[in-house]
Design a protein around this motif. Sequence first.
Motif, PDB file in Angstrom:
ATOM      1  N   ILE A   1      68.696  19.210  86.201  1.00  0.00           N
ATOM      2  CA  ILE A   1      68.006  17.919  86.084  1.00  0.00           C
ATOM      3  C   ILE A   1      68.975  16.839  85.611  1.00  0.00           C
ATOM      4  O   ILE A   1      68.957  15.710  86.115  1.00  0.00           O
ATOM      5  N   VAL A   2      69.829  17.164  84.662  1.00  0.00           N
ATOM      6  CA  VAL A   2      70.824  16.194  84.185  1.00  0.00           C
ATOM      7  C   VAL A   2      71.725  15.775  85.344  1.00  0.00           C
ATOM      8  O   VAL A   2      71.988  14.586  85.544  1.00  0.00           O
TER       9      VAL A   2
ATOM     10  N   ASP B   1      63.495  42.990  74.873  1.00  0.00           N
ATOM     11  CA  ASP B   1      64.747  43.240  75.584  1.00  0.00           C
ATOM     12  C   ASP B   1      65.701  42.078  75.313  1.00  0.00           C
ATOM     13  O   ASP B   1      65.595  41.018  75.938  1.00  0.00           O
ATOM     14  N   ASP B   2      66.613  42.286  74.367  1.00  0.00           N
ATOM     15  CA  ASP B   2      67.517  41.205  73.957  1.00  0.00           C
ATOM     16  C   ASP B   2      68.415  40.711  75.090  1.00  0.00           C
ATOM     17  O   ASP B   2      68.696  39.519  75.188  1.00  0.00           O
ATOM     18  N   GLU B   3      68.876  41.625  75.943  1.00  0.00           N
ATOM     19  CA  GLU B   3      69.731  41.217  77.064  1.00  0.00           C
ATOM     20  C   GLU B   3      68.971  40.313  78.033  1.00  0.00           C
ATOM     21  O   GLU B   3      69.501  39.301  78.497  1.00  0.00           O
ATOM     22  N   LEU B   4      67.739  40.680  78.325  1.00  0.00           N
ATOM     23  CA  LEU B   4      66.925  39.862  79.210  1.00  0.00           C
ATOM     24  C   LEU B   4      66.609  38.523  78.553  1.00  0.00           C
ATOM     25  O   LEU B   4      66.603  37.487  79.219  1.00  0.00           O
ATOM     26  N   ALA B   5      66.385  38.527  77.240  1.00  0.00           N
ATOM     27  CA  ALA B   5      66.129  37.274  76.520  1.00  0.00           C
ATOM     28  C   ALA B   5      67.326  36.332  76.640  1.00  0.00           C
ATOM     29  O   ALA B   5      67.156  35.126  76.867  1.00  0.00           O
ATOM     30  N   LYS B   6      68.533  36.876  76.519  1.00  0.00           N
ATOM     31  CA  LYS B   6      69.748  36.052  76.653  1.00  0.00           C
ATOM     32  C   LYS B   6      69.878  35.521  78.082  1.00  0.00           C
ATOM     33  O   LYS B   6      70.214  34.356  78.296  1.00  0.00           O
ATOM     34  N   ALA B   7      69.625  36.385  79.064  1.00  0.00           N
ATOM     35  CA  ALA B   7      69.717  35.957  80.459  1.00  0.00           C
ATOM     36  C   ALA B   7      68.684  34.883  80.770  1.00  0.00           C
ATOM     37  O   ALA B   7      68.982  33.912  81.478  1.00  0.00           O
ATOM     38  N   PHE B   8      67.488  35.023  80.205  1.00  0.00           N
ATOM     39  CA  PHE B   8      66.452  34.030  80.452  1.00  0.00           C
ATOM     40  C   PHE B   8      66.797  32.702  79.776  1.00  0.00           C
ATOM     41  O   PHE B   8      66.570  31.630  80.347  1.00  0.00           O
ATOM     42  N   ALA B   9      67.358  32.763  78.582  1.00  0.00           N
ATOM     43  CA  ALA B   9      67.788  31.532  77.901  1.00  0.00           C
ATOM     44  C   ALA B   9      68.842  30.805  78.748  1.00  0.00           C
ATOM     45  O   ALA B   9      68.809  29.581  78.877  1.00  0.00           O
ATOM     46  N   ALA B  10      69.769  31.561  79.344  1.00  0.00           N
ATOM     47  CA  ALA B  10      70.791  30.964  80.214  1.00  0.00           C
ATOM     48  C   ALA B  10      70.138  30.354  81.460  1.00  0.00           C
ATOM     49  O   ALA B  10      70.541  29.274  81.909  1.00  0.00           O
ATOM     50  N   TYR B  11      69.133  31.021  81.994  1.00  0.00           N
ATOM     51  CA  TYR B  11      68.401  30.501  83.146  1.00  0.00           C
ATOM     52  C   TYR B  11      67.764  29.153  82.802  1.00  0.00           C
ATOM     53  O   TYR B  11      67.863  28.185  83.565  1.00  0.00           O
ATOM     54  N   LYS B  12      67.108  29.085  81.638  1.00  0.00           N
ATOM     55  CA  LYS B  12      66.460  27.835  81.217  1.00  0.00           C
ATOM     56  C   LYS B  12      67.495  26.724  81.012  1.00  0.00           C
ATOM     57  O   LYS B  12      67.246  25.567  81.354  1.00  0.00           O
TER      58      LYS B  12
ATOM     59  N   LEU C   1      71.421  10.331  90.996  1.00  0.00           N
ATOM     60  CA  LEU C   1      70.578   9.185  91.353  1.00  0.00           C
ATOM     61  C   LEU C   1      71.286   7.852  91.097  1.00  0.00           C
ATOM     62  O   LEU C   1      70.952   6.848  91.731  1.00  0.00           O
ATOM     63  N   LYS C   2      72.240   7.849  90.198  1.00  0.00           N
ATOM     64  CA  LYS C   2      72.979   6.611  89.927  1.00  0.00           C
ATOM     65  C   LYS C   2      73.767   6.155  91.145  1.00  0.00           C
ATOM     66  O   LYS C   2      74.083   4.984  91.286  1.00  0.00           O
ATOM     67  N   GLU C   3      74.086   7.087  92.024  1.00  0.00           N
ATOM     68  CA  GLU C   3      74.849   6.769  93.234  1.00  0.00           C
ATOM     69  C   GLU C   3      73.974   6.250  94.370  1.00  0.00           C
ATOM     70  O   GLU C   3      74.486   5.750  95.362  1.00  0.00           O
TER      71      GLU C   3
END
Length: 169
Positions: free
Chosen positions: A152-153, A134-145, A159-161
């Motif tokens: 985290i960034v 499912d290419d659409e789900l693959a794209k959505a999952f990539a965006a989720y990741k 944390l610098k504050e």
Amino acid sequence: MNPIVSIIMGSTSDLPVMEKAAQLLNDMHVPFEMNALSAHRTPEAVEEFAKNARSRGIKVIIAAAGMAAALPGVIAANTTLPVIGVPVKGSVLDGVDALYSIIQMPPGIPVATVAINGAMNAAILAIQMLALSDDELAKAFAAYKEGLKKKIVKANEDLKEVKFEYKTN
């Protein structure tokens, strides 16, 4: 809209854990169903569910159970669909008993197993399996990741504050 993922739990007491899987599937627009079935109290219903899941359009099953945790294994024994087991903390052994019960499956009857109370990772595995076709789900999952990475960034920047007398960054 027919479900393609089935979330099964041994008892509705598992719902607070399994809601995390349901929420992620919902957020990713993956149709799913949720049911409570017990391998010990409703064994015929579990067997019927597992044997008919594929013909109903289910592609992946996420099965949660605590204590003796037979549910994921019984389902795996009665279907050719992938089964992801979620051991649920709830006994005097803090879920370790459920973990061992789920991962110690005999050859030929695998249950992919996540951490104790790891429902979100179970949903992620289901999404990754479904995204293979499912290419659409693959794209959505990539965006989720990518979103996880950005969180985290940002957390690291925040944390610098945080100030301490001997903190140097």
